[in-house]
Design a protein around this motif. Sequence first.
Motif, PDB file in Angstrom:
ATOM      1  N   PRO A 113      -4.389 -38.005   2.074  1.00 21.42           N
ATOM      2  CA  PRO A 113      -4.884 -38.172   0.708  1.00 21.42           C
ATOM      3  C   PRO A 113      -3.989 -39.093  -0.117  1.00 21.42           C
ATOM      4  O   PRO A 113      -2.859 -39.403   0.281  1.00 21.42           O
ATOM      5  N   THR A 114      -4.481 -39.479  -1.270  1.00 21.41           N
ATOM      6  CA  THR A 114      -3.674 -40.154  -2.279  1.00 21.41           C
ATOM      7  C   THR A 114      -3.522 -39.175  -3.432  1.00 21.41           C
ATOM      8  O   THR A 114      -4.514 -38.652  -3.944  1.00 21.41           O
ATOM      9  N   ILE A 115      -2.274 -38.913  -3.808  1.00 19.22           N
ATOM     10  CA  ILE A 115      -1.961 -37.939  -4.853  1.00 19.22           C
ATOM     11  C   ILE A 115      -1.382 -38.694  -6.043  1.00 19.22           C
ATOM     12  O   ILE A 115      -0.416 -39.440  -5.889  1.00 19.22           O
ATOM     13  N   THR A 116      -1.968 -38.492  -7.221  1.00 23.65           N
ATOM     14  CA  THR A 116      -1.470 -39.135  -8.438  1.00 23.65           C
ATOM     15  C   THR A 116      -1.043 -38.058  -9.428  1.00 23.65           C
ATOM     16  O   THR A 116      -1.846 -37.234  -9.855  1.00 23.65           O
ATOM     17  N   ILE A 117       0.252 -38.099  -9.779  1.00 20.92           N
ATOM     18  CA  ILE A 117       0.830 -37.147 -10.721  1.00 20.92           C
ATOM     19  C   ILE A 117       0.872 -37.813 -12.097  1.00 20.92           C
ATOM     20  O   ILE A 117       1.374 -38.929 -12.231  1.00 20.92           O
ATOM     21  N   PRO A 118       0.375 -37.134 -13.134  1.00 22.21           N
ATOM     22  CA  PRO A 118       0.343 -37.747 -14.465  1.00 22.21           C
ATOM     23  C   PRO A 118       1.715 -37.753 -15.149  1.00 22.21           C
ATOM     24  O   PRO A 118       2.599 -36.969 -14.802  1.00 22.21           O
ATOM     25  N   ASP A 119       1.867 -38.634 -16.144  1.00 19.07           N
ATOM     26  CA  ASP A 119       3.060 -38.671 -16.987  1.00 19.07           C
ATOM     27  C   ASP A 119       2.830 -37.939 -18.305  1.00 19.07           C
ATOM     28  O   ASP A 119       3.728 -37.867 -19.134  1.00 19.07           O
ATOM     29  N   THR A 120       1.635 -37.426 -18.499  1.00 17.68           N
ATOM     30  CA  THR A 120       1.237 -36.879 -19.792  1.00 17.68           C
ATOM     31  C   THR A 120       1.493 -35.384 -19.947  1.00 17.68           C
ATOM     32  O   THR A 120       1.196 -34.825 -20.995  1.00 17.68           O
ATOM     33  N   CYS A 121       2.032 -34.747 -18.924  1.00 16.41           N
ATOM     34  CA  CYS A 121       2.319 -33.323 -18.988  1.00 16.41           C
ATOM     35  C   CYS A 121       3.508 -33.022 -18.085  1.00 16.41           C
ATOM     36  O   CYS A 121       3.868 -33.819 -17.224  1.00 16.41           O
ATOM     37  N   ALA A 122       4.117 -31.866 -18.301  1.00 17.77           N
ATOM     38  CA  ALA A 122       5.316 -31.467 -17.558  1.00 17.77           C
ATOM     39  C   ALA A 122       4.950 -30.765 -16.255  1.00 17.77           C
ATOM     40  O   ALA A 122       3.860 -30.220 -16.106  1.00 17.77           O
ATOM     41  N   ALA A 123       5.901 -30.759 -15.349  1.00 24.26           N
ATOM     42  CA  ALA A 123       5.721 -30.055 -14.079  1.00 24.26           C
ATOM     43  C   ALA A 123       5.512 -28.569 -14.340  1.00 24.26           C
ATOM     44  O   ALA A 123       6.198 -27.969 -15.172  1.00 24.26           O
ATOM     45  N   PRO A 124       4.556 -27.953 -13.658  1.00 22.61           N
ATOM     46  CA  PRO A 124       4.334 -26.509 -13.827  1.00 22.61           C
ATOM     47  C   PRO A 124       5.567 -25.714 -13.393  1.00 22.61           C
ATOM     48  O   PRO A 124       6.277 -26.101 -12.467  1.00 22.61           O
ATOM     49  N   THR A 125       5.806 -24.612 -14.049  1.00 25.70           N
ATOM     50  CA  THR A 125       6.933 -23.745 -13.699  1.00 25.70           C
ATOM     51  C   THR A 125       6.496 -22.569 -12.837  1.00 25.70           C
ATOM     52  O   THR A 125       7.323 -21.795 -12.386  1.00 25.70           O
ATOM     53  N   LYS A 126       5.193 -22.439 -12.625  1.00 29.08           N
ATOM     54  CA  LYS A 126       4.641 -21.411 -11.741  1.00 29.08           C
ATOM     55  C   LYS A 126       3.803 -22.106 -10.655  1.00 29.08           C
ATOM     56  O   LYS A 126       3.363 -23.232 -10.831  1.00 29.08           O
ATOM     57  N   LEU A 127       3.606 -21.411  -9.552  1.00 25.52           N
ATOM     58  CA  LEU A 127       2.796 -21.936  -8.460  1.00 25.52           C
ATOM     59  C   LEU A 127       1.377 -22.227  -8.948  1.00 25.52           C
ATOM     60  O   LEU A 127       0.759 -21.387  -9.606  1.00 25.52           O
TER      61      LEU A 127
END
Length: 196
Positions: free
Chosen positions: A78-92
Amino acid sequence: MRNAGKIVLAAAAALAVAACSPDQEPSSVPPGGGPTYPAPEPAAASTSASAAHGTSSNATRECTADDITVTGDVGAKPTITIPDTCAAPTKLVTKDLKPGTGATARAGSTLQMNYDLVTWSDKTDQQNSFGSAPFSFALGAGTAIPGWDQGLEGIKQGGRRLLVVPPNLGYGPRGNGPIKPNETLVFVVDAVQVAG
């Protein structure tokens, strides 16, 4: 004084470039054979690494599964795109991208999984098993990272799932090879086989 700072900056940049080989590419073979746990202890492990590795400094809310874009068909990388507009989740965070139709994974099941891993902080595709042998492990046995043991419960054979694994359920403060300490891990996993 300004020139001294420029010289130091130029020297640091030159050393960084010299450290990289022009033919160096990210490995398609996962270090240690997959997302195993516990992570190997690196020679210079740092327990004081900042938890900021997995967050965006200008984000005000945590990302959800719907904020992450995944393209590609089951069975293909797959191609995975992570946004810059929100923070990394702290929960699974989990989301079935394509439900499977086969056997359902539960504690004790033996799973064969193809996966792709992108690290949150630098949005780098770190590892994948597509095009090689799937990663095999027993669900809930503690041989994979805790985020896999928890996040893959209920996946059905033939399904594709997004997993966003916070540092405490991934490699934690030790990291693992090229994966930095306290890194948030973004996996797309395909359940190739579910047995037991």
